[in-house]
Structures are given as structure tokens and as C-alpha cells.
Design an enzyme around this catalytic site. Sequence first.
Site, mmCIF file in Angstrom:
data_model
loop_
_atom_site.group_PDB
_atom_site.id
_atom_site.type_symbol
_atom_site.label_atom_id
_atom_site.label_comp_id
_atom_site.label_asym_id
_atom_site.label_seq_id
_atom_site.Cartn_x
_atom_site.Cartn_y
_atom_site.Cartn_z
ATOM 1 N N HIS A 172 24.997 40.847 53.703
ATOM 2 C CA HIS A 172 26.288 41.505 53.580
ATOM 3 C C HIS A 172 27.030 41.090 52.316
ATOM 4 O O HIS A 172 27.823 41.858 51.769
ATOM 5 C CB HIS A 172 27.129 41.142 54.814
ATOM 6 C CG HIS A 172 28.454 41.835 54.886
ATOM 7 N ND1 HIS A 172 28.568 43.164 55.207
ATOM 8 C CD2 HIS A 172 29.722 41.381 54.692
ATOM 9 C CE1 HIS A 172 29.854 43.509 55.213
ATOM 10 N NE2 HIS A 172 30.575 42.444 54.899
ATOM 11 N N SER A 212 34.517 51.466 50.399
ATOM 12 C CA SER A 212 35.180 51.023 51.617
ATOM 13 C C SER A 212 34.367 49.975 52.377
ATOM 14 O O SER A 212 34.774 49.509 53.423
ATOM 15 C CB SER A 212 35.497 52.220 52.518
ATOM 16 O OG SER A 212 34.319 52.935 52.807
ATOM 17 N N CYS A 230 30.048 45.416 60.393
ATOM 18 C CA CYS A 230 29.615 46.224 59.234
ATOM 19 C C CYS A 230 28.574 47.264 59.655
ATOM 20 O O CYS A 230 27.585 46.926 60.296
ATOM 21 C CB CYS A 230 29.027 45.300 58.168
ATOM 22 S SG CYS A 230 28.158 46.183 56.856
ATOM 23 N N CYS A 242 24.909 46.349 57.997
ATOM 24 C CA CYS A 242 24.095 45.159 58.265
ATOM 25 C C CYS A 242 22.942 45.503 59.215
ATOM 26 O O CYS A 242 23.052 46.412 60.029
ATOM 27 C CB CYS A 242 24.967 44.056 58.874
ATOM 28 S SG CYS A 242 25.909 43.108 57.654
ATOM 29 N N HIS A 268 25.616 48.575 48.529
ATOM 30 C CA HIS A 268 24.961 49.851 48.844
ATOM 31 C C HIS A 268 25.273 50.896 47.786
ATOM 32 O O HIS A 268 26.248 50.784 47.053
ATOM 33 C CB HIS A 268 25.397 50.357 50.218
ATOM 34 C CG HIS A 268 26.811 50.874 50.243
ATOM 35 N ND1 HIS A 268 27.920 50.043 50.229
ATOM 36 C CD2 HIS A 268 27.305 52.139 50.267
ATOM 37 C CE1 HIS A 268 29.021 50.782 50.256
ATOM 38 N NE2 HIS A 268 28.685 52.060 50.278
ATOM 39 N N HIS A 287 29.376 45.566 51.749
ATOM 40 C CA HIS A 287 27.924 45.392 51.859
ATOM 41 C C HIS A 287 27.271 46.169 50.708
ATOM 42 O O HIS A 287 27.550 47.351 50.533
ATOM 43 C CB HIS A 287 27.432 45.917 53.215
ATOM 44 C CG HIS A 287 26.039 45.496 53.532
ATOM 45 N ND1 HIS A 287 25.707 44.753 54.637
ATOM 46 C CD2 HIS A 287 24.862 45.693 52.858
ATOM 47 C CE1 HIS A 287 24.402 44.527 54.653
ATOM 48 N NE2 HIS A 287 23.873 45.083 53.580
ATOM 49 N N GLN A 341 24.732 55.418 46.994
ATOM 50 C CA GLN A 341 24.622 56.701 47.673
ATOM 51 C C GLN A 341 23.700 57.609 46.874
ATOM 52 O O GLN A 341 23.490 57.419 45.683
ATOM 53 C CB GLN A 341 25.988 57.353 47.813
ATOM 54 C CG GLN A 341 26.983 56.539 48.604
ATOM 55 C CD GLN A 341 28.215 57.356 49.002
ATOM 56 O OE1 GLN A 341 28.107 58.482 49.486
ATOM 57 N NE2 GLN A 341 29.385 56.791 48.781
ATOM 58 N N ASN A 396 29.437 53.084 44.026
ATOM 59 C CA ASN A 396 30.837 52.724 43.799
ATOM 60 C C ASN A 396 30.977 51.266 44.181
ATOM 61 O O ASN A 396 30.736 50.908 45.335
ATOM 62 C CB ASN A 396 31.777 53.548 44.693
ATOM 63 C CG ASN A 396 31.851 54.993 44.267
ATOM 64 O OD1 ASN A 396 31.823 55.293 43.072
ATOM 65 N ND2 ASN A 396 31.943 55.896 45.220
HETATM 66 O O1 LIG Z 1 31.490 57.975 50.436
HETATM 67 P P1 LIG Z 1 32.526 56.888 50.452
HETATM 68 O O2 LIG Z 1 32.008 55.597 49.876
HETATM 69 O O3 LIG Z 1 33.147 56.705 51.796
HETATM 70 O O4 LIG Z 1 33.688 57.413 49.498
HETATM 71 C C1 LIG Z 1 33.846 57.101 48.144
HETATM 72 O O5 LIG Z 1 32.839 57.709 47.338
HETATM 73 C C2 LIG Z 1 32.822 59.149 47.328
HETATM 74 C C3 LIG Z 1 31.795 59.612 46.328
HETATM 75 O O6 LIG Z 1 32.077 59.173 45.016
HETATM 76 C C4 LIG Z 1 34.193 59.723 47.005
HETATM 77 O O7 LIG Z 1 34.180 61.122 47.226
HETATM 78 C C5 LIG Z 1 35.306 59.110 47.851
HETATM 79 O O8 LIG Z 1 36.560 59.570 47.402
HETATM 80 C C6 LIG Z 1 35.216 57.583 47.740
HETATM 81 O O9 LIG Z 1 36.204 56.986 48.545
#
Ligand SMILES: O=P(O)(O)O[C@H]1O[C@H](CO)[C@@H](O)[C@H](O)[C@H]1O
Lengths: 381, 381
Positions: free
Chosen positions: A121, A192, A52, A55, A197, A195, A199, A184
Site C-alpha cells: 500500500h 483518491s 483500501c 490492497c 496504481h 496505493h 489507469q 495520477n
Molecule cells: O479515476 P479517479 O482516480 O477516481 O479520478 C481521477 O482521475 C480521472 C482521470 O484522469 C479524472 O477524470 C478525475 O477527475 C480524477 O479525480
Amino acid sequence: MSEPILNDISHRRFNLLRGSWVLVSPHRNKRPWQGLQESPSKTTLPEYDPECYLCPSNIRAQGQQNPKFDRTFVFVNDFSAVKEDQTEYHPERKEGSLATRLLQAESVTGKCYVITFSPSHHVTLADMTPAQILPIIETWTNMYMLHLNPKSPLASLAPNVPPLAQTDLTKPNAQYRYMQIFENKGTTMGCSNPHPHGQVWTTTSLPEEPSLELAQLKKYKREQNGSHLLVDYAALESKEKERTVFENRSFWAGVPYWAVWPFEIMIVSKQHKRALVDFDEKEREELAEAFSDITTRYDNLFETQFPYSMGIHQAPLDGTEEEIEASHFHIHFYPPLLRSASVRKYQVGYEMLAEPQRDITPEQAAERLRGCGGELYRKKL
Amino acid sequence: MSEPILNDISHRRFNLLRGSWVLVSPHRNKRPWQGLQESPSKTTLPEYDPECYLCPSNIRAQGQQNPKFDRTFVFVNDFSAVKEDQTEYHPERKEGSLATRLLQAESVTGKCYVITFSPSHHVTLADMTPAQILPIIETWTNMYMLHLNPKSPLASLAPNVPPLAQTDLTKPNAQYRYMQIFENKGTTMGCSNPHPHGQVWTTTSLPEEPSLELAQLKKYKREQNGSHLLVDYAALESKEKERTVFENRSFWAGVPYWAVWPFEIMIVSKQHKRALVDFDEKEREELAEAFSDITTRYDNLFETQFPYSMGIHQAPLDGTEEEIEASHFHIHFYPPLLRSASVRKYQVGYEMLAEPQRDITPEQAAERLRGCGGELYRKKL
Ligand SMILES: O=P(O)(O)O[C@H]1O[C@H](CO)[C@@H](O)[C@H](O)[C@H]1O
Ligand SMILES: O=P(O)(O)O[C@H]1O[C@H](CO)[C@@H](O)[C@H](O)[C@H]1O
């Protein structure tokens, strides 16, 4: 319900915060579902995963090593959607030409960060106590402070948060306009890495959604002699109760009257607060409590790791006094599930081409969510 | 490319048709993908499925029997999102109260139809020839005519289409405002039945998307001395070529400058046409050719049954003369796939909370799509 008829007839509701409509079809909730079944992740995760990139102590995609952090850790996204530095863009189209009129673009720079919520994680916000969620709110507050325009009325505030631990963040060279904090959660929502998190994307532009909201917030304030739309809204909802899911002294949380997603939730500050930096320690604790309560209910609803996208709307980092004063701190949760861990709502054909649509009413959704508070359905990690 | 720098820098493009922005991050296309993999359906379907509620002669969910149709068949959706008749709604809130101001709803009635594209259970638009697609366009035209306000300037047109075959459609009692024709293709797009079909939802309301577009179309026409935004746009694109995917005498098809989805396509009438009823037989044939070409390229791109939501925007059934004259016939295709049959683009966290975002540029997407015309990659059914 104060207007029980709305549980029976198809109708539209106006989203006063965004200035747009949503179609509500309560009777359609009985429709059988023969489409795609989501497959909720059943695998149990380890506390530490050597593969990961989030981590502690692990090496990330581009070779950097994470520190041995113990609460949150912030770093610049290795695949940022916007960059700090890039070639300047001067449109090459001829003045007054058709291309100039029809093909409009502008450069955007900014900085994208990843913030881990915990060194473990396998935990999620629902597994964490309010006290464990608090450092995340402190980290967001620190990041917001670091990027604020020094001339903003918000810049002189001292919200008294512990400084960012274990990060090599430095004040960016440029002044950005807006900071979007979001998470997300779950593969269904494009996440993806399990863990825990979130943004943070900061940009020189004020993005569409906060910009639509700001226009509505300013309009309301002007038309209602300085009242704040969301202060009035939280007060009304707290009184009406039928869309309320959780509240404490400082925050109201519930399914908005104009919700698009079946179990959409908004957390709203009851007092007028422009941004994270307006909160004191007690208020941050109450916000952590709201996060803990909502994410637990979500997981309890279908006894699954409930997927969602969540994000904070607040005052721009850089804006006019009118913009900053009209801004009001709130959080949106947009979860896709409709009927079970495997049946989601699709916002597709009609919704993309014509108008967002929902089946179950916001009042019915709130009632379901009120019914699943308390302990987390699974053993907390 | 006329502005190659836009393939390198992060930027925003303005969607002049909708009046909104999209964030473009070309460099981010290199990001590795570790998230969810879509599982494209591998099963081969039979020509007739006794369990399918859309196959000829079968019995539907609520007991009605389909006729033995040989081209298209239209019926009222058994789970319509809006109903023709319902209790009248009179808001019960007190005049001037907070609730009246903040909680705004209005009743919506209407009629929802399903339209099968073919009696064969296993074909898709890509499997069909333009001549086989033509009856679908004729059916849409008939349905539009049936619902038009008799006072509309469009009502006197006689597009000369064969009458609706095998349907028990009757003119609705009420006059509806707008008709949204659309198709959800593939389970990823919430489609629950692979039998080729689309939907038609008519409502007393003008939905959000056509309403946003109409505002922009009217504005452009006023500001540009009566010119039509989409006529100008199709002319420009047809000249610039870099976003063009297909064109014939009457239609331009390509990836819009402001596309949100990776391989989004818009089909635009080159001449000013307000609605389906404005086309003559030759034009309908050319539209069928455009449908056939685009859906074939889509399937060829990743050698899969390419999922999408598709829909037609045209003049309201009932509207002011200004609205009808400013309307311009066009079709949107919104497909989710990004890199392969199994890796899609997610419009999630940042996109839902802040602004739609794309990685590959529209020009790069158009180039890929130009490269995969010709025969369908699999044997046509
Ligand atoms: O940044 P990540 O987690 O790889 O990507 C994810 O979040 C982003 C922000 O919402 C999007 O643009 C991507 O399509 C989604 O897969
Ligand atoms: O009507 P269907 O095909 O059952 O349902 C599908 O299309 C509808 C219209 O876009 C959506 O509201 C549904 O979420 C989707 O599953």
C-alpha cells in the site's frame, strides 16, 4: 545554454509535437507567492490498509474480492468513464438544421481498467527498483497486445512478456481505437487512493491529445522524407544536453523545449518504436530504469512525494498504416509543483483563456533536475 | 431534454468554437469521492486591509502608492509576464539545421495590467449591483480603445464611456496584437489576493485560445454565407432553453453544449458585436446585469465564494479585416467545483494526456444553475 538570451526575455516556444505555443516569462520567476499553500501529505502509510480497495484480498466498492496478487493486478474500473455496452445513439436532429450544425455529439464506448503497481500500500515508483517496475511495463504490454486489432502490423509481434498474472481480463468484444495508459499521483492531481496504481482507458475514439500529436508526426514524416520527429528530437537533445535529465542506450529523458509545466519531463525512445510491443526485454529494462531515475529525482527535488500526472502515447490499437508507422512511443510527466513542496504553478486565467505560461525556463528546470539524482532522499521502503 | 439519451450514455461532444472534443460520462456522476477536499476560505475580510497592495492609498510591492480611488483603478502589473522593452531576439541556429526545425521560439513583448474592481477589500462581483459593475466594463472598454490599432475599423467608434479615472495609463509605444482581459477568483484558481481584481495582458502575439477560436469563426462565416457562429448559437440556445441560465435583450448566458468544466458558463452577445467598443450604454448595462446574475447564481449554488477563472474573447487589437469581422464578443467562466464547496473536478491524467472529461451533463448543470437565481445566499456587503 546555446541561446542564453532565452533565459532573460519573454518569448513563446512552439510545441512541434502538439502544434501549439507556450509563453515563457523567465524574469517572472522572482514573483513573491502569497496564494494557496499545498499541504503535502505527511502521514506515513501502512504496508497494508484493510480499508483500501487496491490492497490484496480486500473487497472492492462493488463487492468483488481482490486476489492475493504479488506484483501487479488489473481489474475493470468500478466507475468507468466509458462503458462496453450502451444504447445506440442516432442523433435526432433534422438534416441541415441549425442544431445539426452546431450541436455535434457521437457515442463513445470502451473499457477502463485500474492497475495496481505493487501489493504494498505504501510504496511509490520512486521506492521501487527497476526490477520491481519491470512487471508494470510487462503488464501494460500485455494489455496493449490484448486490445490490438488482429489486422494491425503490430499484432504479429511477440514481445515475449510473461502472461498477465492474477487478472480475469478477457479480450473485449469490440475493437477499440486507442488505449490511454496513465497515472495520477498525489491528491493535488485528483488521486483518491495512495496505493500505487495507474489507469488504462480504451475507447472507440482517438482522443484529442494523441490525435493532435499524430497529425504533427505524420506531417513531419511526410515533409522530412520519412524521418521521425521524435527520433530527430531525441538525437538533437542528446547532443545539446542542456535539457537532458537522464539517458541510457534506448531512451532520452528531459524537459522538452516546449514544456508547459515547470518540471515537465518527456521520456522518448531513441530508436523508432511505435508502441510497447516493439520493445524487447532489454529495452523494457531500460525503460524501467528511466522510470526509476525520473521518479527518484522528482521526489528528491523538493524532498516530498512529488505529484504528477503521467501517461504513455503510442500507436493506436486500430488505425491506418500511416498512423501506426508515424506513431512514436513516448511518455509525458506533467507535475504541478513550481518552487517547493507547497507552492505550485497554476494554469488558470491567462493560461485557460489565452495560452499556457511558464516562468522558469526548461533549461533551468533540467539543470535543477540533473542536480538531484542518486539515492532517494528518504529511506526506500 | 431534446436528446435525453445523452443523459445516459458516454459520448463526446464537439466544441465548434474551439475545434476540439470533450468526453461526457453522465453515469460516472455517482462515483464516491475520497480524494482531496478543498477548504473554502471561511475568514471574513475587512473592508480595508492595510497589508493589501490593491486597497486605496496603500503602497505596492515596488514602492508606488495607490491613489484614493473610488471605483476602479488600473496599474501596470509589478510582476508582468511580458515586458514592453527587451533585448531583440534573433535565433542563432543555423539555417536548415535540425535545431532550426525543432526548436522554434519567438520574442513576445506586451504590457500587463491589474485592475481593481472596487475600493472595498471584501466585496466580490456577486456582492456588487449591476450599477457598481458598470464602471468595470467601462474601464475595460477604455483600455481596449487605448490599445487599438488606429487603422482598425473599430478605432473610429466612440462608445461614449467616461474616461479612465485615477490611472496613469498612457498609450503604449508599440502596437500589440491582442488584449486578454481575465479574472482569477479564489485561491483554488491561483489568486493570491482576495481584493476584487482582474488582469489585462496585451501581447505582440495572438495567443493559442483566441487563435483557435478565430480559425473556427472564420471557417463558419465562409461556409455559412457570412453567418456568425455565435450569433446562430445564441439564437439556437435561446430557443432550445435547456442550457440557458440567464438572458436579457442583448446577451445569452448558459452552459455551452461542449462545456468542459462542470458549471462552465458562456455569455454571448446575441447581435454580432466584435468587441467591447461595439456596445452602447444600454448594452453595457445589460452586460453588467449578466455578470451580476451569473456570479450570484454561482455563489448560491454551493453557498460559497465560488472560484472561477473568467475572461473575455473579442476582436484582436491589430488584425486583418477578416479577423476583426469574424470576431464575436463573448465571455467564458471556467469554475472548478463539481459537487460541493469542497469537491472539485480535476482535469488531470486522462484529461491532460488524452481528452477533457466531464461527468454531469451541460443540461443537468444548467438546470441546477437555473434553480439558484434571486437573492445572494449571504448578506450582500
Ligand atoms: O479515476 P479517479 O482516480 O477516481 O479520478 C481521477 O482521475 C480521472 C482521470 O484522469 C479524472 O477524470 C478525475 O477527475 C480524477 O479525480
Ligand atoms: O498574476 P497572479 O494573480 O499573481 O497569478 C495567477 O494568475 C496568472 C495568470 O493566469 C498565472 O500565471 C499564475 O500562475 C496565477 O497564480
